[in-house]
Design a protein around this motif. Structure first.
Motif, short mmCIF file in Angstrom:
data_model
loop_
_atom_site.label_atom_id
_atom_site.label_comp_id
_atom_site.label_asym_id
_atom_site.label_seq_id
_atom_site.Cartn_x
_atom_site.Cartn_y
_atom_site.Cartn_z
N ILE A 1 -11.70 -2.15 5.59
CA ILE A 1 -10.94 -1.67 4.29
C ILE A 1 -11.43 -2.73 3.16
CG2 ILE A 1 -9.03 -2.90 5.05
CD1 ILE A 1 -9.20 0.35 2.89
N SER B 1 0.96 -1.02 -0.01
CA SER B 1 0.03 0.01 -0.03
C SER B 1 0.95 1.32 -0.24
CB SER B 1 -0.91 0.10 1.27
OG SER B 1 -0.47 0.13 2.47
N TYR C 1 0.83 4.23 -2.61
CA TYR C 1 0.69 5.60 -2.05
C TYR C 1 1.96 6.63 -2.90
CZ TYR C 1 1.56 9.77 0.64
OH TYR C 1 1.76 11.08 1.21
N GLN D 1 -13.12 -1.32 -0.17
CA GLN D 1 -12.65 -1.59 -1.75
C GLN D 1 -13.65 -2.22 -2.56
OE1 GLN D 1 -8.74 -3.64 -0.80
NE2 GLN D 1 -7.75 -1.72 -0.47
N GLN E 1 -2.49 -6.54 -2.98
CA GLN E 1 -2.81 -5.89 -1.79
C GLN E 1 -4.17 -6.50 -1.08
OE1 GLN E 1 -2.65 -1.49 -1.02
NE2 GLN E 1 -4.73 -1.70 -0.99
N THR E 2 -5.08 -6.58 -1.83
CA THR E 2 -6.41 -7.02 -1.65
C THR E 2 -6.30 -8.70 -1.26
OG1 THR E 2 -7.48 -5.56 -3.10
CG2 THR E 2 -8.89 -7.56 -2.49
N VAL F 1 -11.94 2.18 -3.01
CA VAL F 1 -11.22 3.27 -2.29
C VAL F 1 -9.82 2.83 -2.30
CG1 VAL F 1 -11.44 1.99 0.16
CG2 VAL F 1 -10.82 4.46 -0.22
N ARG F 2 -8.69 3.39 -2.82
CA ARG F 2 -7.40 3.16 -2.90
C ARG F 2 -6.68 4.23 -2.27
NH1 ARG F 2 -7.17 -2.36 -3.74
NH2 ARG F 2 -8.94 -2.75 -5.42
N ALA G 1 -6.66 4.11 1.75
CA ALA G 1 -6.33 2.71 1.98
C ALA G 1 -4.82 2.51 2.77
CB ALA G 1 -6.11 2.08 0.54
N ILE H 1 -4.73 0.57 6.22
CA ILE H 1 -3.87 -0.69 6.45
C ILE H 1 -2.75 -0.40 7.23
CG2 ILE H 1 -2.18 -1.95 4.91
CD1 ILE H 1 -3.96 -1.59 2.56
N ASN I 1 -2.41 -3.21 -6.21
CA ASN I 1 -3.64 -3.23 -5.81
C ASN I 1 -4.22 -4.66 -5.71
OD1 ASN I 1 -4.19 -0.36 -5.25
ND2 ASN I 1 -4.76 -0.06 -7.44
#
Length: 265
Positions: free
Chosen positions: A225, A144, A148, A229, A176-177, A234-235, A239, A243, A173
């Motif tokens: 989160i 994450s 960013y 998502q 991450q999920t 949402v990112r 996010a 996280i 992304n």
């Protein structure tokens, strides 16, 4: 019992080649990347193995080293499935080096009074679930943070050497999920196993101590989160904040509780 200085230094030094490769030669072949990853794994395994030859350590330094080892194993598994994940080495290895150095500083605290003994396989399964959860949420936090950094540079229409080496935003992304889902599943399983162990050992199913509260909060934050998502996509900053908050909660619940028990209490 304090770890020998030689093993401590070697365990850190063996991480450096993988980090330097990711920074200086990011286009190296996957064979070379795997070679240096194996070398780093050997460095991470040195100290824990030297402890495990006699006992399962119960101190915070040992916990940090086991966590580093788990992060490397999980990182290697993901890299075997998604080769682009190697590019996150530039963020992951500095973190692991920092944690290893921290473990060296705390090593003197891991004396015989914090040796853990148990004949129950369920307890070890519970411990392993906790380590895997913390490793997965750590990797999710690093991913994450990578997203960013990339989004920030895109917004400012700027780039630097580090962000150009990172995986794409879409790739991060997706991983991450998956890491968050994995962390949530393992965390729930670990929490349930912890309740069972608590009940059979004390007759009380739930005790609201610091570790329990932080764990419950972490489960809720990760669930939120994941829900956001899925529903809103949402990112970015939002996010990252969720996280990082979950990572902080699990840090307080896992190594944080051990740290307080050894130093403060």
């Amino acid at each position: 019992m304090a770890m020998s200085l030689g093993i401590n230094i070697l365990s850190v030094v063996l991480f450096i080649p993988a980090f330097m490769l990711s920074y200086l030669r990011p286009q190296s072949t996957y064979g070379l990347k795997w070679l240096f990853l194996v070398i780093a794994f050997l460095g991470a395994a040195l100290a824990p193995i030297s402890v495990l030859l006699s006992h399962w350590g119960g101190g915070v330094a040992f916990s940090l080293r086991i966590t580093v080892l788990a992060i490397l194993v999980l990182f290697a598994i993901i890299c075997s499935r998604y080769p682009f994940f190697h590019r996150l080495s530039i963020l992951i290895f500095p973190y692991l080096i920092f944690v290893n150095i921290g473990a060296i500083g705390l090593d003197a605290l891991d004396n015989t009074s914090y040796v853990f003994y148990s004949s129950s396989n369920w307890i070890f399964a519970h411990i392993i679930s906790g380590v895997l959860t913390y490793a997965s949420i750590t990797l999710a936090a690093i991913v994450s943070f990578s997203v960013y950094l990339s989004q920030k540079n895109l917004k400012n229409k700027q780039s630097n050497q580090i962000t150009t080496l990172l995986p794409s935003i879409n790739e991060c992304n997706d991983i991450q999920t998956k890491l968050l889902i994995f962390a949530e599943v393992i965390l729930v399983c670990g929490f349930i196993s912890g309740l069972s162990l608590q009940y059979f050992s004390t007759g009380v199913i739930l005790i609201f101590d610091h570790k329990t509260v932080f764990t419950i909060l972490a489960m809720l934050v990760i669930a939120i989160i994941l829900f956001l998502q899925e529903r809103t996509g949402v990112r970015g900053k939002i996010a990252v904040r969720f996280i990082m908050f979950a990572y902080l909660l699990l840090t307080l619940a896992y190594p944080g509780v051990k740290f307080v028990a050894q130093i403060v209490i």
